[in-house]
Design an enzyme around this catalytic site. Structure first.
Site, mmCIF file in Angstrom:
data_model
loop_
_atom_site.group_PDB
_atom_site.id
_atom_site.type_symbol
_atom_site.label_atom_id
_atom_site.label_comp_id
_atom_site.label_asym_id
_atom_site.label_seq_id
_atom_site.Cartn_x
_atom_site.Cartn_y
_atom_site.Cartn_z
ATOM 1 N N ARG A 1 44.437 11.169 13.061
ATOM 2 C CA ARG A 1 43.984 9.949 12.357
ATOM 3 C C ARG A 1 44.238 10.058 10.855
ATOM 4 O O ARG A 1 44.261 11.150 10.296
ATOM 5 C CB ARG A 1 42.502 9.698 12.683
ATOM 6 C CG ARG A 1 42.318 9.394 14.162
ATOM 7 C CD ARG A 1 40.887 9.201 14.546
ATOM 8 N NE ARG A 1 40.318 8.021 13.942
ATOM 9 C CZ ARG A 1 39.039 7.672 14.044
ATOM 10 N NH1 ARG A 1 38.204 8.440 14.723
ATOM 11 N NH2 ARG A 1 38.597 6.577 13.482
ATOM 12 N N SER B 1 36.952 -0.325 5.212
ATOM 13 C CA SER B 1 36.536 0.835 6.012
ATOM 14 C C SER B 1 35.236 1.398 5.473
ATOM 15 O O SER B 1 35.157 1.835 4.327
ATOM 16 C CB SER B 1 37.620 1.918 5.975
ATOM 17 O OG SER B 1 37.060 3.156 6.383
ATOM 18 N N ASP C 1 34.287 -2.028 16.384
ATOM 19 C CA ASP C 1 34.160 -1.152 17.554
ATOM 20 C C ASP C 1 33.940 -1.934 18.848
ATOM 21 O O ASP C 1 33.924 -1.354 19.930
ATOM 22 C CB ASP C 1 33.006 -0.164 17.338
ATOM 23 C CG ASP C 1 33.342 0.821 16.222
ATOM 24 O OD1 ASP C 1 34.541 1.083 15.992
ATOM 25 O OD2 ASP C 1 32.405 1.320 15.568
ATOM 26 N N GLN D 1 33.925 4.079 6.462
ATOM 27 C CA GLN D 1 34.039 5.536 6.324
ATOM 28 C C GLN D 1 34.607 5.889 4.954
ATOM 29 O O GLN D 1 34.138 6.820 4.296
ATOM 30 C CB GLN D 1 34.920 6.101 7.439
ATOM 31 C CG GLN D 1 34.268 5.937 8.816
ATOM 32 C CD GLN D 1 35.129 6.464 9.944
ATOM 33 O OE1 GLN D 1 36.242 6.934 9.727
ATOM 34 N NE2 GLN D 1 34.615 6.367 11.161
ATOM 35 N N LYS E 1 42.074 4.223 15.521
ATOM 36 C CA LYS E 1 40.770 4.685 16.033
ATOM 37 C C LYS E 1 40.977 5.924 16.911
ATOM 38 O O LYS E 1 42.024 6.548 16.853
ATOM 39 C CB LYS E 1 40.087 3.543 16.786
ATOM 40 C CG LYS E 1 39.747 2.373 15.889
ATOM 41 C CD LYS E 1 38.751 2.779 14.834
ATOM 42 C CE LYS E 1 38.463 1.679 13.863
ATOM 43 N NZ LYS E 1 37.644 2.136 12.730
HETATM 44 C C1 S3P Z 1 32.132 3.772 11.054
HETATM 45 C C2 S3P Z 1 33.058 2.930 10.519
HETATM 46 C C3 S3P Z 1 34.150 2.318 11.293
HETATM 47 C C4 S3P Z 1 33.872 2.386 12.784
HETATM 48 C C5 S3P Z 1 33.401 3.741 13.201
HETATM 49 C C6 S3P Z 1 32.117 4.112 12.480
HETATM 50 C C7 S3P Z 1 31.095 4.352 10.177
HETATM 51 O O1 S3P Z 1 35.349 3.012 11.029
HETATM 52 O O2 S3P Z 1 35.017 2.033 13.512
HETATM 53 O O3 S3P Z 1 33.166 3.793 14.600
HETATM 54 O O4 S3P Z 1 30.099 4.893 10.684
HETATM 55 O O5 S3P Z 1 31.271 4.272 8.956
HETATM 56 P P1 S3P Z 1 36.295 2.625 9.766
HETATM 57 O O6 S3P Z 1 35.578 2.944 8.524
HETATM 58 O O7 S3P Z 1 37.514 3.493 9.952
HETATM 59 O O8 S3P Z 1 36.598 1.174 9.950
#
Ligand code: S3P
Length: 434
Positions: free
Chosen positions: A123, A168, A319, A170, A346
C-alpha cells in the site's frame, strides 16, 4: 477461526432482532496509540478486539507501553516509549502503521522499523512520508520506494501548512500526531472531508485542536502538547453495522435493529445514500461518547431507487462501498458510483474485488476506470467463492450468500476477523432460517 464458511440461506429472513456490533476499529486504534504516548493510565472501554486492533496493541507493547485487559477494557500505561528491538509488525492495519509513523517521527531518540503483511507492504506510504518529511522527519524506505517497511528515526519537527492532495483520515491523522511534537503550529486543510476521529479524540488526551471552515475547505490546527491519559468509550463500528443495514433493507423479513453504534456523520455516507435511494431507515441519536455521537438504527425491507454517488461523498463511505455496490444491484435501475480510485489502495483492489465477488454470485457490475455501473435489480445465485485477503470483501461475500438463498461456501472467510470476528455467529442470532 473458521476458514471456510458454509451457509444454507434457504428461507433466510430478518427477524427484527436487535444487534450490537463490535467496537469501532478506527477509534480503538487511535485510543491505543494515543494512550501509549500519553502519561498515565488510559482506559479503553468496549474496544474492538480484532486482528487490526491487536496489531496496534502489540505494536505499543513492542515500544515499551504496558497493556492489560481488565474485564474486557484495555488499559494502556503510556508515556515512556522506547525504540523497539525488532521491526514492528502492524499486520494488515494501514491505520496503525500510518498513524504510528506520524507519532514516532517527532520522538527524540526513537528508532523503529514499521512493517506489515504483504497487503500492507504493497500500500502507498508516500502519502504520509512526503508531508512528514516536509516537517523534517527522517523516514527511509527499506525495500521499495513508496512502501513499508519504513525506518523512522525520531527528530525535532517543524509545523507545516499542508493542503491534503487526497482525502485520507490516515494521512491527516499521521500529520496531526506528528504535530504534537513539532515546533510551531501545523495547519492541515482538507477540501474534501474525511473521517474526523483524530480531531474528536485529541482533546480528550489534553491536546487542543482548532477547526475552521472557509470557502468549503476545513482547516485543522494542532500544536505541540504533552498528552495526558484519558478514558475512552468506544462506540459500535458503523462499518460493521452497515452489513446489517444492507441485509435489513434487502432481505425479506422484519428488518434489523442495531444498538449502540457510532453515528459520526463523517462515517455515515453510505447510510445517507441508502436513505436518498428510498431505504426505510430510522436513526436515533442517544448520547455522545466524548465527541462521538452514538445511537440506534432500525432498518426495514426497502425498495431502492438507483444510487448516484458523486466523488466528494466517497470518503464518507469509503469502507462501505463493496456493500453499497451490492445494495445498488437490488435497486430498480442503473446506479453509478463515481470517484472510487482510492478503493484500489485498500487491503485489496476493492473495485476489482467487489466486481469479482458480485460476479461469482451472478451479479454484473461494470468497472469503467474509477466508476462502477451497476444495473438492477439482479438475482443472486448461491455459489462457492473465495473471500481473498480483505475483511470488507469477506463481509460482501457473506451478504451475497445470505441474499442468494440456498447453499454457498465461502473460502478464506477468516479474513473478516480483521474487523468483525464472530460475524457468522451474529448472523445466526439475527437471521432466521427455514
Ligand atoms: C481509516 C481511514 C480510511 C479507512 C480505513 C480507516 C482511519 O483510510 O478506509 O479503514 O481509521 O483513519 P484512508 O485514510 O486511507 O482513506
Amino acid at each position: 477461526m473458521q476458514d471456510t464458511l458454509r451457509i444454507d440461506a434457504t428461507g433466510a429472513r430478518t427477524t427484527g432482532a436487535a444487534i450490537h456490533v463490535p467496537g469501532d476499529k478506527s477509534i480503538t486504534i487511535r485510543a491505543v496509540l494515543l494512550g501509549a504516548a500519553a502519561n498515565g493510565e488510559t482506559v479503553i472501554h468496549y474496544p474492538l478486539d480484532a486482528l487490526d486492533t491487536r496489531s496496534a496493541l502489540d505494536a505499543v507493547q513492542a515500544l515499551g507501553a504496558k497493556v492489560e485487559d481488565r474485564d474486557g477494557a484495555w488499559i494502556v500505561h503510556g508515556g515512556k516509549l522506547k525504540s523497539p528491538s525488532a521491526p514492528v509488525d502492524l499486520g494488515n492495519s494501514g491505520t496503525a502503521l500510518r498513524l504510528l509513523a506520524g507519532l514516532l517521527a517527532g520522538m527524540d531518540g526513537m528508532e523503529a522499523v514499521l512493517s506489515g503483511d504483504e497487503s500492507l507492504r504493497s500500500r502507498p506510504m508516500g502519502r504520509i512520508v512526503e508531508p512528514l518529511r516536509l516537517m523534517g522527519a527522517d523516514i527511509e524506505y527499506l525495500e521499495h520506494e513508496g512502501s513499508a517497511p519504513l525506518r523512522v528515526k525520531g527528530r525535532r519537527l517543524q509545523g507545516i501548512s499542508y493542503e491534503m492532495p487526497v482525502a485520507s483520515a490516515q494521512v491527516k491523522g499521521a500529520l496531526m500526531l506528528a504535530a504534537l511534537s513539532a515546533d510551531g503550529e501545523t495547519i492541515i486543510t482538507e477540501r474534501i472531508a474525511s473521517r474526523d476521529h483524530t480531531e474528536c479524540m485529541l482533546p480528550l488526551f489534553g491536546a487542543p485542536v482548532h477547526i475552521s471552515e472557509n470557502d468549503g475547505a476545513r482547516s485543522i490546527r494542532v500544536h505541540a502538547a504533552k498528552l495526558q491519559a484519558a478514558e475512552v468509550n468506544v462506540p459500535g463500528d458503523f462499518s460493521s453495522a452497515f452489513l446489517w443495514v444492507v441485509l435489513g433493507a434487502l432481505m425479506h423479513g422484519n428488518g434489523i435493529r442495531i444498538s449502540g453504534v457510532g453515528q459520526n456523520e463523517t462515517r455515515m455516507g453510505a447510510l445517507r445514500a441508502m436513505q436518498d435511494a428510498g431505504a426505510d431507515v430510522a436513526v436515533h441519536l442517544t448520547s455522545y461518547l466524548g465527541a462521538e455521537p452514538v445511537g440506534n438504527i432500525r432498518i426495514s425491507p426497502s425498495r431502492l431507487r438507483p444510487l448516484h454517488i458523486a466523488p466528494a461523498s466517497i470518503p464518507l463511505m469509503i469502507d462501505e462501498l463493496p456493500l453499497l455496490a451490492l445494495a445498488a444491484s437490488q435497486a430498480e435501475g442503473e446506479s453509478v458510483l463515481e470517484g472510487l480510485g482510492e478503493l484500489r489502495h485498500k487491503e485489496s483492489d476493492r473495485i476489482t474485488e467487489t466486481a469479482r465477488v458480485l460476479a461469482a454470485f451472478g451479479v454484473k457490475a461494470d468497472a469503467d476506470g474509477d466508476t462502477l455501473l451497476i444495473g438492477g435489480p439482479q438475482m443472486l445465485s448461491p455459489t462457492e467463492d473465495d473471500c481473498g485477503d480483505d475483511h470488507r470483501i469477506a463481509l460482501l461475500a457473506l451478504a451475497c450468500a445470505l441474499l442468494a438463498g440456498g447453499e454457498s461456501t465461502l473460502h478464506k472467510f477468516s479474513s473478516a476477523d480483521v474487523s468483525y470476528p464472530l460475524v457468522s455467529d451474529a448472523v445466526k442470532a439475527v437471521i432466521g432460517y427455514r
